[in-house]
Design a protein around this motif. Sequence first.
Motif, mmCIF file in Angstrom:
data_model
loop_
_atom_site.group_PDB
_atom_site.id
_atom_site.type_symbol
_atom_site.label_atom_id
_atom_site.label_comp_id
_atom_site.label_asym_id
_atom_site.label_seq_id
_atom_site.Cartn_x
_atom_site.Cartn_y
_atom_site.Cartn_z
ATOM 1 N N ARG A 247 -2.793 -8.199 -2.154
ATOM 2 C CA ARG A 247 -2.947 -6.808 -2.590
ATOM 3 C C ARG A 247 -1.731 -6.342 -3.384
ATOM 4 N NH1 ARG A 247 -5.657 -2.158 -2.066
ATOM 5 N NH2 ARG A 247 -4.629 -0.252 -1.406
ATOM 6 N N ALA A 248 -0.544 -6.807 -2.994
ATOM 7 C CA ALA A 248 0.672 -6.395 -3.683
ATOM 8 C C ALA A 248 0.680 -6.835 -5.140
ATOM 9 C CB ALA A 248 1.898 -6.966 -2.970
ATOM 10 N N ALA B 241 5.668 1.060 2.100
ATOM 11 C CA ALA B 241 4.531 0.137 2.208
ATOM 12 C C ALA B 241 3.217 0.842 2.485
ATOM 13 C CB ALA B 241 4.802 -0.884 3.311
ATOM 14 N N LEU C 242 8.101 -4.845 3.418
ATOM 15 C CA LEU C 242 7.128 -4.983 4.497
ATOM 16 C C LEU C 242 7.289 -6.329 5.206
ATOM 17 C CD1 LEU C 242 4.636 -4.072 6.078
ATOM 18 C CD2 LEU C 242 3.219 -5.012 4.232
ATOM 19 N N ARG D 77 -3.279 -11.139 3.048
ATOM 20 C CA ARG D 77 -3.933 -10.008 2.387
ATOM 21 C C ARG D 77 -2.909 -9.043 1.800
ATOM 22 N NH1 ARG D 77 -6.625 -8.610 6.366
ATOM 23 N NH2 ARG D 77 -8.514 -9.743 5.837
ATOM 24 N N TYR D 78 -1.828 -8.780 2.538
ATOM 25 C CA TYR D 78 -0.799 -7.879 2.018
ATOM 26 C C TYR D 78 -0.200 -8.432 0.725
ATOM 27 C CZ TYR D 78 -0.904 -5.681 6.668
ATOM 28 O OH TYR D 78 -1.289 -5.043 7.822
ATOM 29 N N LEU E 283 6.303 -4.983 -0.964
ATOM 30 C CA LEU E 283 5.904 -6.190 -0.231
ATOM 31 C C LEU E 283 7.106 -6.829 0.441
ATOM 32 C CD1 LEU E 283 3.876 -8.394 0.569
ATOM 33 C CD2 LEU E 283 4.383 -9.522 -1.622
ATOM 34 N N LEU F 104 0.229 -0.451 0.524
ATOM 35 C CA LEU F 104 -0.221 -1.773 0.947
ATOM 36 C C LEU F 104 -1.016 -1.707 2.244
ATOM 37 C CD1 LEU F 104 2.881 -4.056 0.266
ATOM 38 C CD2 LEU F 104 0.680 -4.114 -0.894
ATOM 39 N N LEU F 105 -0.639 -0.803 3.122
ATOM 40 C CA LEU F 105 -1.266 -0.723 4.437
ATOM 41 C C LEU F 105 -2.430 0.258 4.483
ATOM 42 C CD1 LEU F 105 2.011 -0.546 6.556
ATOM 43 C CD2 LEU F 105 0.550 -2.545 6.220
ATOM 44 N N ASP G 296 -4.343 -11.655 7.622
ATOM 45 C CA ASP G 296 -3.855 -10.289 7.446
ATOM 46 C C ASP G 296 -2.596 -10.274 6.585
ATOM 47 O OD1 ASP G 296 -5.821 -9.080 9.038
ATOM 48 O OD2 ASP G 296 -4.676 -9.423 10.873
ATOM 49 N N THR H 265 -7.542 -1.717 3.643
ATOM 50 C CA THR H 265 -7.631 -3.126 4.018
ATOM 51 C C THR H 265 -9.044 -3.631 3.816
ATOM 52 O OG1 THR H 265 -7.387 -4.716 5.810
ATOM 53 C CG2 THR H 265 -8.022 -2.515 6.449
#
Length: 452
Positions: A252-253, A280, A265, A248-249, A262, A283-284, A245, A287
Motif C-alpha cells: 500500500r505504501a 502512518a 511504521l 500489505r502495508y 512506512l 497506511l492503517l 498483514d 485495509t
Amino acid sequence: MDWNDPGGRTIDLAVARLKATDPAARIGSLLLHPGGPGSSGVGYALSLNNFSPELKRRFDIVGFDPRGVEGSGRIACSTQLMSQFPDPLIKSQAEFDAWLDYGKRLRADCRARTGPVFDHVDSVSAARDIDAIRQALGEEKVTYYGLSYGTLVGQMYAELFPHRIRALALDSNLDHSLSTGPYLYSWATFAQDSFDEFVKWCGRETRCALHGTNVRAFWARLLERADRGEIRAPGAPARSLTRQDVIRYAFRAGYVPTWFELAELLVALDAGAQEPPASAAWLLGETTNSRQAPAAAELEVSNPLQIFCEDFRWPIRDYREYTKHLRRAKAIAPDMGIVPTSLTLTALCLGEPDPIPNPQHRLRVKGGPPLLIVNGLHDPATGYAWARNAAAQIGKKARLLTYEGWGHGAYGRGDCVTAAVDAYLISLRLPARGTRCPAVPVAPPDAADRPA
C-alpha cells in the motif's frame, strides 16, 4: 441491464457533472473512470483536486459509478457471510475446497441480494454504458480519462467504438491479455520492484527511519516474527499481525508512495509500540484484509470485486496448481511474494462459472484516432510492462508516455505528465514518441504538494 438484450430490463446509473468553469471556452464533456474495481466515479468527479484548472475550465467533468458500484446498483452481500471470509492465503487442498464452497455460497447470496445485474458487471458492459452516457450528454464523440481499472473499460470502449472516440487517455494500465500465471507473476514483479525502490530510497534518504539499516535483513526478521505471532497490531495489541498483514502495508505504501511513513511504521512494529506513529494513519486507515468483520449493524455490505471475476478467468484446478503459482511468485519476489490483493482476487474468483462475460484476450482496436497510454515506471499495482504490452497490442494508434517515478497513477505527478495529458485531451496533441517525464522526489508527510 444486459446489452445483448437491449429491449429487456434496464438499470439506473449514478452520474455527476461539474460544468466547465469557462463556458465560452468549453470543448465538451470529459468522462472519467477512477478504477478499483469499485471506485465511485461520482465521488471522483466531485473531488476538486483531481484535475488541473485548465481541464476544469475547458470541460464538463463527468463521473459515473460503474454498474455494480455505489449508486449504480451496487453489488450487495450479507454482512454475516462476508465476515466469514477465509484466509486468502490457501495452505491445503482442504482450504482450497473450502474456498470453492465459500465462493459458491457468496455468489448465490450476492446475486439474490443484488438482482440479475450481478451477472452483467463486466467491463464490456461498462464500456457500452459509457456510450449510452455519451448519447445522453449529446456528445458526438467521447473524451475519456481512465485510471487503473478504468483503463480496462477504456480499452474495451476502443475495441467496440473506435470511431466514437475524440480522445482516450489511459493512466496506469491493465493488460487484459494475460492468463492466470503470467498475470500473478507480473503482479509479484511489480510489488517486488516497488519494494526494491523503497530500499534504494531509504539508502540515500537520511530522513528515512531505517536509514543506515540493512533494510532487507530487517524486513526478513520482521516477517519471521510475524509468522511466530510476535508482531502486534498498532493500537490493538491483542491482535497479532500475519506476514500478509505486514506485506500489505508495504504494498500500500507504494501507491503514493508513503515511504517515510512506512519506515516509521516498520520500526514501530518491530519495537512493539502500543500506538502507531501518527504519520502512518493513511497506511492503517484502509485495509484489504477482508477477514475483519464489517460493522454488525449493517445487514448488507458492498462487494464490487465480482467485477474482476467477470473480466478475468482463473482456471486453477486444485491446491497443487495453486502452490505452483505461489512458489513461482516467491522466486520472482523474494521480499513480497504474491501480494495480498492478488491473493484475495485469486481466491474470490476460484470456481466462477464458465463462461465469464469478458475473458482475457489481446486487444483488437481497429481504426479511430490515436490513444494516449500513460504509466509510471515503478507502479506497484499496474506495472510499466502492462502499459507497454497494451500499447503494443493497440499498435501504431497508441502513444506511450513514461513517468520515470513511483506510485499508482501518473497524472498529477509533476508538470511534465500533467501538461502532456492536458495537451492531448484539450488539443489532441500527442507527446513525441519516447517521451519520458522525470520522477518527482518522494515527499515527506507534511509536504503541501504531496500527491493525493
